[in-house]
Design a protein around this motif. Structure first.
Motif, PDB file in Angstrom:
ATOM      1  N   PHE A   4       0.873  -1.179   0.000  1.00  0.00           N
ATOM      2  CA  PHE A   4       0.000   0.000   0.000  1.00  0.00           C
ATOM      3  C   PHE A   4       0.910   1.228   0.000  1.00  0.00           C
ATOM      4  CE2 PHE A   4      -2.468  -3.349   1.960  1.00  0.00           C
ATOM      5  CZ  PHE A   4      -3.713  -3.193   1.380  1.00  0.00           C
ATOM      6  N   TYR A   5       0.447   2.305  -0.579  1.00  0.00           N
ATOM      7  CA  TYR A   5       1.265   3.515  -0.626  1.00  0.00           C
ATOM      8  C   TYR A   5       0.347   4.741  -0.553  1.00  0.00           C
ATOM      9  CZ  TYR A   5      -0.219   3.521  -5.481  1.00  0.00           C
ATOM     10  OH  TYR A   5      -0.970   3.511  -6.615  1.00  0.00           O
ATOM     11  N   GLY A   6       0.971   5.870  -0.205  1.00  0.00           N
ATOM     12  CA  GLY A   6       0.210   7.112  -0.118  1.00  0.00           C
ATOM     13  C   GLY A   6      -0.699   7.175   1.092  1.00  0.00           C
ATOM     14  N   LEU A   7      -0.438   6.350   2.089  1.00  0.00           N
ATOM     15  CA  LEU A   7      -1.291   6.295   3.280  1.00  0.00           C
ATOM     16  C   LEU A   7      -0.494   6.663   4.523  1.00  0.00           C
ATOM     17  CD1 LEU A   7      -3.042   2.853   2.591  1.00  0.00           C
ATOM     18  CD2 LEU A   7      -3.987   5.133   2.199  1.00  0.00           C
ATOM     19  N   GLY A   8      -1.007   7.618   5.281  1.00  0.00           N
ATOM     20  CA  GLY A   8      -0.375   7.996   6.543  1.00  0.00           C
ATOM     21  C   GLY A   8      -0.475   6.882   7.576  1.00  0.00           C
ATOM     22  N   ARG A   9      -1.532   6.095   7.453  1.00  0.00           N
ATOM     23  CA  ARG A   9      -1.725   4.935   8.343  1.00  0.00           C
ATOM     24  C   ARG A   9      -2.637   3.949   7.618  1.00  0.00           C
ATOM     25  NH1 ARG A   9      -6.819   5.541  10.299  1.00  0.00           N
ATOM     26  NH2 ARG A   9      -7.616   7.656  10.368  1.00  0.00           N
ATOM     27  N   LEU A  10      -2.638   2.729   8.078  1.00  0.00           N
ATOM     28  CA  LEU A  10      -3.548   1.739   7.499  1.00  0.00           C
ATOM     29  C   LEU A  10      -4.968   2.057   7.956  1.00  0.00           C
ATOM     30  CD1 LEU A  10      -1.496  -1.548   7.941  1.00  0.00           C
ATOM     31  CD2 LEU A  10      -2.047  -0.376   5.816  1.00  0.00           C
ATOM     32  N   PRO A  11      -5.942   1.918   7.085  1.00  0.00           N
ATOM     33  CA  PRO A  11      -7.317   2.263   7.456  1.00  0.00           C
ATOM     34  C   PRO A  11      -7.878   1.309   8.509  1.00  0.00           C
ATOM     35  CG  PRO A  11      -7.258   1.243   5.298  1.00  0.00           C
ATOM     36  CD  PRO A  11      -5.843   1.440   5.714  1.00  0.00           C
ATOM     37  N   GLN A  12      -8.684   1.859   9.392  1.00  0.00           N
ATOM     38  CA  GLN A  12      -9.331   1.073  10.430  1.00  0.00           C
ATOM     39  C   GLN A  12     -10.759   0.699  10.057  1.00  0.00           C
ATOM     40  OE1 GLN A  12      -7.527   0.175  13.248  1.00  0.00           O
ATOM     41  NE2 GLN A  12      -5.865   1.108  12.097  1.00  0.00           N
ATOM     42  N   THR A  13     -11.353   1.459   9.139  1.00  0.00           N
ATOM     43  CA  THR A  13     -12.766   1.258   8.813  1.00  0.00           C
ATOM     44  C   THR A  13     -12.986   0.626   7.447  1.00  0.00           C
ATOM     45  OG1 THR A  13     -12.905   3.506   7.951  1.00  0.00           O
ATOM     46  CG2 THR A  13     -13.499   3.179  10.271  1.00  0.00           C
ATOM     47  N   LEU A  14     -11.947   0.488   6.664  1.00  0.00           N
ATOM     48  CA  LEU A  14     -12.060  -0.153   5.350  1.00  0.00           C
ATOM     49  C   LEU A  14     -11.352  -1.500   5.377  1.00  0.00           C
ATOM     50  CD1 LEU A  14     -11.208   2.616   2.713  1.00  0.00           C
ATOM     51  CD2 LEU A  14     -13.395   1.497   3.038  1.00  0.00           C
ATOM     52  N   ASP A  15     -11.909  -2.444   4.670  1.00  0.00           N
ATOM     53  CA  ASP A  15     -11.241  -3.722   4.505  1.00  0.00           C
ATOM     54  C   ASP A  15     -10.008  -3.492   3.636  1.00  0.00           C
ATOM     55  OD1 ASP A  15     -11.119  -6.444   2.681  1.00  0.00           O
ATOM     56  OD2 ASP A  15     -11.643  -6.797   4.796  1.00  0.00           O
ATOM     57  N   LEU A  16      -8.909  -4.154   3.923  1.00  0.00           N
ATOM     58  CA  LEU A  16      -7.690  -3.942   3.151  1.00  0.00           C
ATOM     59  C   LEU A  16      -7.797  -4.456   1.717  1.00  0.00           C
ATOM     60  CD1 LEU A  16      -4.911  -4.608   5.801  1.00  0.00           C
ATOM     61  CD2 LEU A  16      -5.767  -2.435   4.933  1.00  0.00           C
ATOM     62  N   ASP A  17      -8.862  -5.172   1.403  1.00  0.00           N
ATOM     63  CA  ASP A  17      -9.099  -5.605   0.029  1.00  0.00           C
ATOM     64  C   ASP A  17      -9.949  -4.599  -0.751  1.00  0.00           C
ATOM     65  OD1 ASP A  17      -7.642  -7.948   0.211  1.00  0.00           O
ATOM     66  OD2 ASP A  17      -9.331  -9.062   1.056  1.00  0.00           O
ATOM     67  N   ASP A  18     -10.308  -3.496  -0.127  1.00  0.00           N
ATOM     68  CA  ASP A  18     -11.135  -2.489  -0.789  1.00  0.00           C
ATOM     69  C   ASP A  18     -10.370  -1.911  -1.986  1.00  0.00           C
ATOM     70  OD1 ASP A  18     -12.326   0.143  -1.398  1.00  0.00           O
ATOM     71  OD2 ASP A  18     -13.600  -0.335   0.323  1.00  0.00           O
ATOM     72  N   PRO A  19     -10.948  -1.942  -3.165  1.00  0.00           N
ATOM     73  CA  PRO A  19     -10.248  -1.473  -4.366  1.00  0.00           C
ATOM     74  C   PRO A  19      -9.951   0.024  -4.376  1.00  0.00           C
ATOM     75  CG  PRO A  19     -12.524  -2.024  -4.887  1.00  0.00           C
ATOM     76  CD  PRO A  19     -12.295  -2.437  -3.456  1.00  0.00           C
ATOM     77  N   ARG A  20     -10.533   0.782  -3.473  1.00  0.00           N
ATOM     78  CA  ARG A  20     -10.259   2.220  -3.411  1.00  0.00           C
ATOM     79  C   ARG A  20      -8.913   2.519  -2.771  1.00  0.00           C
ATOM     80  NH1 ARG A  20     -15.601   3.915  -0.409  1.00  0.00           N
ATOM     81  NH2 ARG A  20     -15.109   1.896   0.522  1.00  0.00           N
ATOM     82  N   LEU A  21      -8.336   1.547  -2.074  1.00  0.00           N
ATOM     83  CA  LEU A  21      -7.044   1.756  -1.421  1.00  0.00           C
ATOM     84  C   LEU A  21      -5.923   1.652  -2.451  1.00  0.00           C
ATOM     85  CD1 LEU A  21      -7.520  -0.291   1.863  1.00  0.00           C
ATOM     86  CD2 LEU A  21      -7.472   2.195   1.595  1.00  0.00           C
ATOM     87  N   PRO A  22      -5.006   2.603  -2.421  1.00  0.00           N
ATOM     88  CA  PRO A  22      -3.901   2.535  -3.380  1.00  0.00           C
ATOM     89  C   PRO A  22      -2.910   1.438  -2.994  1.00  0.00           C
ATOM     90  CG  PRO A  22      -3.605   4.405  -1.917  1.00  0.00           C
ATOM     91  CD  PRO A  22      -4.919   3.774  -1.569  1.00  0.00           C
ATOM     92  N   CYS A  23      -2.836   0.425  -3.823  1.00  0.00           N
ATOM     93  CA  CYS A  23      -1.875  -0.644  -3.573  1.00  0.00           C
ATOM     94  C   CYS A  23      -1.431  -1.251  -4.893  1.00  0.00           C
ATOM     95  CB  CYS A  23      -2.427  -1.702  -2.629  1.00  0.00           C
ATOM     96  SG  CYS A  23      -3.576  -2.855  -3.356  1.00  0.00           S
ATOM     97  N   ILE A  24      -0.315  -1.911  -4.839  1.00  0.00           N
ATOM     98  CA  ILE A  24       0.258  -2.556  -6.018  1.00  0.00           C
ATOM     99  C   ILE A  24       0.565  -3.997  -5.660  1.00  0.00           C
ATOM    100  CG2 ILE A  24       2.247  -2.598  -7.569  1.00  0.00           C
ATOM    101  CD1 ILE A  24       2.431   0.420  -7.236  1.00  0.00           C
ATOM    102  N   GLU A  25       0.112  -4.901  -6.512  1.00  0.00           N
ATOM    103  CA  GLU A  25       0.478  -6.312  -6.383  1.00  0.00           C
ATOM    104  C   GLU A  25       1.884  -6.450  -6.937  1.00  0.00           C
ATOM    105  OE1 GLU A  25      -1.238  -8.835  -4.985  1.00  0.00           O
ATOM    106  OE2 GLU A  25      -2.923  -7.527  -4.511  1.00  0.00           O
ATOM    107  N   LEU A  26       2.778  -6.972  -6.133  1.00  0.00           N
ATOM    108  CA  LEU A  26       4.171  -7.079  -6.537  1.00  0.00           C
ATOM    109  C   LEU A  26       4.458  -8.466  -7.095  1.00  0.00           C
ATOM    110  CD1 LEU A  26       5.680  -5.328  -3.419  1.00  0.00           C
ATOM    111  CD2 LEU A  26       5.237  -4.315  -5.658  1.00  0.00           C
TER     112      LEU A  26
END
Length: 165
Positions: A4-26
């Motif tokens: 995940f990138y561009g995040l000050g902290r990991l979200p507490q209210t969103l599932d980490l699989d939420d497509p709105r979260l900026p992340c890259i599959e490596l």
């Protein structure tokens, strides 16, 4: 693995699989500036030429640094400056590599082959979460220090820009 990138902290209210979260599959290849195309929004009103595209990329990367993290923005800009300096240092050799293409490519086009910085990165290793202000993926591990820029274009067949449709 994903980062995940561009995040000050990991979200507490969103599932980490939420497509709105900026992340890259490596994967097993390095994550380069040209690995993924830049969204069209990053292209807004850019003039033709490498310098304008480089500035647009810098602005796009700064977006992930957060609104008030000037030190991180400076670190991203410094990294991009080091890429440009490395290209300048090896200009003659890069021109020889590109000579068969009769001016279609320029040495600056290799700039896009450098590792992509991921500001405010988060990744999981086992059950543990890790964070770095700036991270890079070299194809085998997450780097949290400035990566070597020595011949970062080696292994790339041809230059490729992230500004593609």
């Amino acid at each position: 693995m994903r980062i995940f990138y561009g995040l000050g902290r990991l979200p507490q209210t969103l599932d980490l699989d939420d497509p709105r979260l900026p992340c890259i599959e490596l994967g097993t290849l390095p994550l380069r500036l040209n690995t993924m195309k830049l969204p069209l929004a990053a292209w807004a009103e850019i003039a033709p030429g490498h310098a304008a595209r480089w500035t647009a990329l810098e602005s796009w990367l700064h977006r992930d640094c957060g609104d008030y993290n000037k030190a991180l923005r400076r670190a991203v800009s410094a990294y991009l400056g080091e890429i440009a300096a490395e290209i300048h240092t090896h200009d003659a050799a890069l021109r020889r590599l590109l000579a068969p293409f009769d001016g279609f490519y320029t040495p600056q086009d290799w700039s896009w082959s450098a590792l992509r910085p991921l500001p405010r990165a988060w990744w999981q290793s086992g059950d543990d979460w890790h964070h770095a202000d700036l991270a890079y993926w070299d194809g085998t591990c997450v780097l949290t220090h400035a990566p070597s820029l020595a011949a970062f274009w080696a292994g790339e067949t041809l230059p490729r820009s992230p500004f593609r449709r």
